[in-house]
Enzyme design. Sequence first.
Site, PDB file in Angstrom:
ATOM      1  N   THR A 141       4.103   3.200   5.441  1.00 52.80           N
ATOM      2  CA  THR A 141       3.022   1.886   5.506  1.00 52.80           C
ATOM      3  C   THR A 141       1.744   3.466   6.503  1.00 52.80           C
ATOM      4  OG1 THR A 141       1.404   0.681   6.364  1.00 52.80           O
ATOM      5  CG2 THR A 141       3.601   0.463   7.122  1.00 52.80           C
ATOM      6  N   ARG A 158      -5.427  -2.490   9.203  1.00 52.54           N
ATOM      7  CA  ARG A 158      -5.660  -3.814   8.489  1.00 52.54           C
ATOM      8  C   ARG A 158      -5.057  -4.023   9.837  1.00 52.54           C
ATOM      9  NH1 ARG A 158      -2.394  -6.811   4.387  1.00 52.54           N
ATOM     10  NH2 ARG A 158      -1.963  -4.371   4.290  1.00 52.54           N
ATOM     11  N   ASP A 170       1.814  -0.125  11.920  1.00 54.54           N
ATOM     12  CA  ASP A 170       2.270  -1.838  12.586  1.00 54.54           C
ATOM     13  C   ASP A 170       3.532  -2.285  11.843  1.00 54.54           C
ATOM     14  OD1 ASP A 170       2.119  -1.917   9.729  1.00 54.54           O
ATOM     15  OD2 ASP A 170       0.655  -4.017  10.116  1.00 54.54           O
ATOM     16  N   GLY A 209       0.506  -1.618   0.236  1.00 56.20           N
ATOM     17  CA  GLY A 209       0.308   0.169   0.252  1.00 56.20           C
ATOM     18  C   GLY A 209       1.206   1.422   0.353  1.00 56.20           C
ATOM     19  N   ASP A 248       5.264  -4.633   6.343  1.00 57.90           N
ATOM     20  CA  ASP A 248       5.541  -5.787   6.740  1.00 57.90           C
ATOM     21  C   ASP A 248       5.626  -6.684   4.881  1.00 57.90           C
ATOM     22  OD1 ASP A 248       5.733  -7.823   9.269  1.00 57.90           O
ATOM     23  OD2 ASP A 248       4.298  -9.288   7.167  1.00 57.90           O
ATOM     24  N   ARG A 271       0.629  -5.044  -5.253  1.00 58.98           N
ATOM     25  CA  ARG A 271       1.023  -6.199  -4.546  1.00 58.98           C
ATOM     26  C   ARG A 271       0.744  -7.377  -5.557  1.00 58.98           C
ATOM     27  NH1 ARG A 271      -0.858  -4.057   0.388  1.00 58.98           N
ATOM     28  NH2 ARG A 271      -2.835  -2.588   0.122  1.00 58.98           N
ATOM     29  N   ASP A 328      -0.157   1.998   8.162  1.00 58.73           N
ATOM     30  CA  ASP A 328      -1.088   1.234   9.295  1.00 58.73           C
ATOM     31  C   ASP A 328       0.481   1.085  10.685  1.00 58.73           C
ATOM     32  OD1 ASP A 328      -2.681   0.888   7.702  1.00 58.73           O
ATOM     33  OD2 ASP A 328      -2.023  -1.188   7.340  1.00 58.73           O
TER      34      ASP A 328
HETATM   35  P1  ADP Z   1       2.529  -4.240   2.631  1.00 57.45           P
HETATM   36  O1  ADP Z   1       4.271  -4.160   2.694  1.00 57.45           O
HETATM   37  O2  ADP Z   1       1.960  -3.019   2.750  1.00 57.45           O
HETATM   38  O3  ADP Z   1       2.396  -5.048   3.788  1.00 57.45           O
HETATM   39  P2  ADP Z   1       2.218  -6.578   1.362  1.00 57.45           P
HETATM   40  O4  ADP Z   1       1.283  -6.902   2.145  1.00 57.45           O
HETATM   41  O5  ADP Z   1       0.596  -6.807  -0.034  1.00 57.45           O
HETATM   42  O6  ADP Z   1       2.226  -5.357   1.958  1.00 57.45           O
HETATM   43  O7  ADP Z   1       3.234  -7.208   0.116  1.00 57.45           O
HETATM   44  C1  ADP Z   1       3.967  -6.512  -1.137  1.00 57.45           C
HETATM   45  C2  ADP Z   1       3.969  -7.397  -1.842  1.00 57.45           C
HETATM   46  O8  ADP Z   1       5.084  -7.825  -1.553  1.00 57.45           O
HETATM   47  C3  ADP Z   1       2.678  -8.265  -1.959  1.00 57.45           C
HETATM   48  O9  ADP Z   1       2.852  -8.301  -3.090  1.00 57.45           O
HETATM   49  C4  ADP Z   1       3.832  -9.845  -2.409  1.00 57.45           C
HETATM   50  O10 ADP Z   1       4.527  -9.206  -3.609  1.00 57.45           O
HETATM   51  C5  ADP Z   1       5.342  -9.765  -1.321  1.00 57.45           C
HETATM   52  N1  ADP Z   1       5.022 -10.014  -0.285  1.00 57.45           N
HETATM   53  C6  ADP Z   1       4.438  -9.943   0.833  1.00 57.45           C
HETATM   54  N2  ADP Z   1       4.458 -11.159   1.322  1.00 57.45           N
HETATM   55  C7  ADP Z   1       5.584 -11.877   1.276  1.00 57.45           C
HETATM   56  C8  ADP Z   1       6.381 -13.329   1.368  1.00 57.45           C
HETATM   57  N3  ADP Z   1       5.901 -14.137   2.654  1.00 57.45           N
HETATM   58  N4  ADP Z   1       7.575 -13.823   0.468  1.00 57.45           N
HETATM   59  C9  ADP Z   1       7.752 -13.148  -0.221  1.00 57.45           C
HETATM   60  N5  ADP Z   1       6.874 -11.848  -0.693  1.00 57.45           N
HETATM   61  C10 ADP Z   1       5.660 -11.711  -0.009  1.00 57.45           C
HETATM   62  O1  F6P Z   2      -1.568  -1.488   4.432  1.00 56.52           O
HETATM   63  C1  F6P Z   2      -2.363  -0.216   4.138  1.00 56.52           C
HETATM   64  C2  F6P Z   2      -3.718  -0.231   3.453  1.00 56.52           C
HETATM   65  O2  F6P Z   2      -4.256   0.656   3.591  1.00 56.52           O
HETATM   66  C3  F6P Z   2      -4.355  -1.169   4.858  1.00 56.52           C
HETATM   67  O3  F6P Z   2      -4.707  -0.440   5.983  1.00 56.52           O
HETATM   68  C4  F6P Z   2      -5.454  -1.614   4.200  1.00 56.52           C
HETATM   69  O4  F6P Z   2      -6.196  -2.754   5.002  1.00 56.52           O
HETATM   70  C5  F6P Z   2      -4.901  -2.503   3.155  1.00 56.52           C
HETATM   71  O5  F6P Z   2      -3.713  -1.072   2.764  1.00 56.52           O
HETATM   72  C6  F6P Z   2      -5.874  -2.085   1.823  1.00 56.52           C
HETATM   73  O6  F6P Z   2      -5.399  -2.582   0.072  1.00 56.52           O
HETATM   74  P1  F6P Z   2      -6.045  -1.789  -0.850  1.00 56.52           P
HETATM   75  O7  F6P Z   2      -5.011  -0.627  -1.397  1.00 56.52           O
HETATM   76  O8  F6P Z   2      -5.232  -3.035  -2.145  1.00 56.52           O
HETATM   77  O9  F6P Z   2      -7.514  -2.182  -0.947  1.00 56.52           O
END
Ligand code: ADP
Ligand code: F6P
Length: 319
Positions: free
Chosen positions: A125, A171, A129, A11, A103, A72, A127
Site C-alpha cells: 500500500t 487515507r 500505514d 488499492g 490493512d 475492493r 499509505d
Molecule cells: P487495503 O487492503 O488497501 O486496506 P481495503 O480496506 O479496501 O484496502 O480492503 C480490501 C478488501 O479487503 C475489501 O474490499 C474487503 O473485500 C476486504 N476486507 C476489508 N476489511 C475486511 C474485514 N473486516 N473482513 C473481511 N474482509 C475485509
Molecule cells: O489505500 C491507498 C489509497 O490510494 C489511499 O491513499 C486513498 O485514500 C484510497 O486508496 C483511494 O481509493 P480509491 O482508489 O478506491 O479511490
Amino acid sequence: MKKIAVLTSGGDAPGMNAAIRAVVRKSIYHGLEIYGIKRGYLGMINREIRQLQLGSVADTIHRGGTILHTARCPEFLKPEGQEKAFTFLREQQIDGLVIIGGDGSFRGAKVLEEAGFHTVGVPGTIDNDIPFSEYSIGFDTAVSTVTDAINKVRDTATSHERIYVIEVMGRNSGFIALQAGLAGGAESIIVPEAPFDLAEVCSRLMRGAKRGKLHSVILVAEGAASAISVGEEIQKLLQMEVRVTILGHLQRGGTPTAFDRVLASRLGAKAIDLLLEGKRGCAVGLWKGEIKATPYEEIFTHSKEFPWDDYRTAAILAI
Ligand code: ADP
Ligand code: F6P
C-alpha cells in the site's frame, strides 16, 4: 503444501508485480503449484483463477499496477460472500494463500484463517500505514512521485510568486505527506496525526514574505483536510494568490523504484518460506532491517508509530 494461490487486494501499489513475481518464482523453485486469483477477494467469489508459470511473471518487475488486477470487494465483508469464497478455495484444494494488500486485505486474510486456510500477508500500500513494517510496497515510489510533483509545482510557484497547496493521498495517515514534504522542502506539512492551526501556517508564510520569499508549497494529507478549503482559507486570511493541486491517483502508478522492487522481492520470497515452514496467520514486513513475520492480531491492535522526529525536523528546516 502443494498448491498455493496469490492475490492482490485493495488499492494497487507500485511493486505489487515484483511481489507476485517473487511469490511465483519462489514457489516453483520449491516444486509448488502456484495459482493467481484475479481481483482480490472478488476473484474468489467469481471463481477467477489460473495457474502461473515462470513465464507468467516475465517482464513484470518494472511495471506499476498489478497483473492480477485488484478490487475492493464489499461482498466479502458479508458471511454469504465469504462462504462462496471458502467453497471455491476448498474445491480448488488451495493449501496456502499469499495476500498482497493493506490493512483491509489483512482483515480479509484473518477471516480466511478463521475458516481454516493458511495465509501470509504481504504489505502492499502506498499509505505505509501497516504496523511492524517500516516500509510497505509502493510507498517509496509514491513518495518519489510526489517529490517530483513538488519540484514541478515549485518551479511555477517561484515564477509567479504564489502559494501552492498540494493534496496527497494516505487515507488516515500522513506518511506520504511527511516524507515527500521533507524531500521536497515543503514550507508546511499538514498531517492527520498532528493538530494544525492555519493561523500558524499563515504566520510562517508571512515571516517568509517579510524576508522577500513570495512563493511557498504547503503539503496537505487527504486525511487531515481538503486542500481546496485550506487554500481558500489561506487566501482569505492573507489576501495572497493561492493555487491548489490535488495529485490523486497518479500517486499510485508508475514504474516502482529499485527500493520497492527489492523490498517486494524479499517480502514475497519470505511469504513462501513461511508457508513451507507451516507458519500462518501473519504478515511479513521490514522490521529493523530484517524481514520478519508478525501475527495479524498484533498488527490490528497497534497503530504505526508516526516519525515525530522527522516531523519536527521538517518544521525546523522550513523555518
Ligand atoms: P487495503 O487492503 O488497501 O486496506 P481495503 O480496506 O479496501 O484496502 O480492503 C480490501 C478488501 O479487503 C475489501 O474490499 C474487503 O473485500 C476486504 N476486507 C476489508 N476489511 C475486511 C474485514 N473486516 N473482513 C473481511 N474482509 C475485509
Ligand atoms: O489505500 C491507498 C489509497 O490510494 C489511499 O491513499 C486513498 O485514500 C484510497 O486508496 C483511494 O481509493 P480509491 O482508489 O478506491 O479511490
